[in-house]
Design a protein around this motif. Sequence first.
Motif, short mmCIF file in Angstrom:
data_model
loop_
_atom_site.label_atom_id
_atom_site.label_comp_id
_atom_site.label_asym_id
_atom_site.label_seq_id
_atom_site.Cartn_x
_atom_site.Cartn_y
_atom_site.Cartn_z
N ASP A 3 5.91 23.89 117.92
CA ASP A 3 6.58 24.31 119.15
C ASP A 3 6.09 23.50 120.34
N CYS A 4 4.78 23.28 120.41
CA CYS A 4 4.17 22.58 121.54
C CYS A 4 3.20 21.52 121.03
N VAL A 5 3.39 20.29 121.47
CA VAL A 5 2.53 19.17 121.07
C VAL A 5 1.93 18.56 122.34
N PHE A 6 0.62 18.32 122.31
CA PHE A 6 -0.08 17.69 123.43
C PHE A 6 -0.79 16.45 122.89
N TRP A 7 -0.41 15.29 123.42
CA TRP A 7 -0.95 14.02 122.95
C TRP A 7 -1.67 13.37 124.12
N PHE A 8 -2.93 13.04 123.93
CA PHE A 8 -3.73 12.53 125.03
C PHE A 8 -4.80 11.59 124.50
N GLY A 9 -5.46 10.89 125.43
CA GLY A 9 -6.53 9.99 125.04
C GLY A 9 -6.49 8.70 125.84
N ASP A 10 -7.27 7.72 125.38
CA ASP A 10 -7.25 6.38 125.95
C ASP A 10 -6.14 5.62 125.23
N LEU A 11 -4.95 5.69 125.79
CA LEU A 11 -3.79 5.07 125.15
C LEU A 11 -3.77 3.56 125.38
N ASN A 12 -4.55 3.10 126.35
CA ASN A 12 -4.79 1.67 126.60
C ASN A 12 -3.57 0.88 127.05
N PHE A 13 -2.48 1.55 127.44
CA PHE A 13 -1.36 0.82 128.01
C PHE A 13 -1.77 0.32 129.40
N ARG A 14 -1.31 -0.87 129.75
CA ARG A 14 -1.78 -1.53 130.96
C ARG A 14 -0.66 -1.71 131.99
N ILE A 15 -1.07 -2.03 133.21
CA ILE A 15 -0.15 -2.42 134.26
C ILE A 15 -0.01 -3.94 134.20
N GLU A 16 1.22 -4.41 134.10
CA GLU A 16 1.47 -5.84 133.95
C GLU A 16 1.57 -6.49 135.33
N SER A 17 0.45 -7.03 135.76
CA SER A 17 0.38 -7.68 137.06
C SER A 17 -0.93 -8.46 137.13
N LYS A 18 -1.17 -9.08 138.26
CA LYS A 18 -2.41 -9.82 138.48
C LYS A 18 -3.45 -8.92 139.14
N TYR A 19 -4.70 -9.16 138.82
CA TYR A 19 -5.80 -8.31 139.28
C TYR A 19 -5.81 -8.18 140.80
N ASN A 20 -5.82 -9.29 141.52
CA ASN A 20 -5.94 -9.23 142.98
C ASN A 20 -4.73 -8.59 143.63
N GLU A 21 -3.55 -8.83 143.05
CA GLU A 21 -2.33 -8.24 143.61
C GLU A 21 -2.35 -6.72 143.51
N ILE A 22 -2.71 -6.20 142.33
CA ILE A 22 -2.77 -4.75 142.15
C ILE A 22 -3.88 -4.14 143.00
N LEU A 23 -5.01 -4.82 143.08
CA LEU A 23 -6.13 -4.31 143.87
C LEU A 23 -5.73 -4.14 145.33
N ARG A 24 -5.04 -5.12 145.88
CA ARG A 24 -4.62 -5.03 147.29
C ARG A 24 -3.64 -3.88 147.51
N THR A 25 -2.69 -3.71 146.61
CA THR A 25 -1.70 -2.65 146.79
C THR A 25 -2.34 -1.26 146.64
#
Length: 336
Positions: free
Chosen positions: A182-204
């Motif tokens: 009835d109810c499923v909960f899926w969690f953890g370190d799924l390790n999906f990433r943000i596709e961008s450059k380090y400095n660009e994401i850091l600034r935003t």
Amino acid sequence: MFPNGKLTLSVITWNMSGRPAAEDIKDLLLPQSVTYVSDLYAIGIQEGQGHSSQEMRKWEVQMQSTLGMSHVMLHSISLGVLHLAIFARRDLIWYFSSPESAVYNSRTAPTNIVKTKGAIAISFNLFGTSFLFINCHFPAHERRNRQRLYEYEKICTSLDLPRNTRPLKPNYSSSDVTSRFDCVFWFGDLNFRIESKYNEILRTIQLATLTSIPSFEFLMPKDQLLQAIEKGTVFYGFTEAAINFPPTYKYTVGGDDYDPSSQRVPSYTDRILYKCKKNGIVDCKFYDSIPKVKSSDHRPVFAVMEVILKPGRDNIELNAGAFNREVYLTALKRNA
């Protein structure tokens, strides 16, 4: 027993990066933003400090001691440095079925003496509602997105829960384990990433945190997991609450800044998703990270949900009030 038949559930996921937790883990299990203790807790860790039974038992006692004597550990399971524990209000244990557990060993991760990747799961019935909790650690690095999608599919078809499928209705019979409950909960370190450059994401991110009400919506179109869900290639039928917190990886240990030495793009690696047979069964009240817990390069993530329970069923064998008494008594002595 529950107001309007609703159970409160807390789900917590944390990659400990092999480091010990602080002596006081109240911020992890009882965040300040949550007013009340939940009826049920599902706590999953990845890369725990150790993988021996003694080290995992110490972690269980620490959680039991923090939650207090009003709750008991219903069941737990480990795979290498992965661990999953279910704690429940002590007066509810008579209404659980016997919990079952299963493990999945990752085939795509490098072979190590200590298993760091894979999945572990616990299932049970509470009154008439069936639950499945999956804690997993997917392959790391931005370039391994295809392997993460593969691991998801393998976990869905490899976890043999529940053991007895005879009582299942036809619409619960499926090769996909997430369709049998009835109810499923899926969690953890799924390790999906943000596709961008380090400095660009850091600034935003820095600009967003300067506003009175930070918003991180601009990061969502670049998130690999959300892209895959939108394409229908992973987590079909699952829901994730809106993300209103900064990326949870990769921080400097003990600090509040992202690690400049690694140049890893800050990303939402740590996630909690849920899936229900019927709409409206689960209502997510909180979904947030826990910035006060800084002993790892990951920030923990927690969700507090309300779950509408179905009435009990006579054809489900109950657990006769069983729980882990050794952990309970050890924590009792520790608190005294």
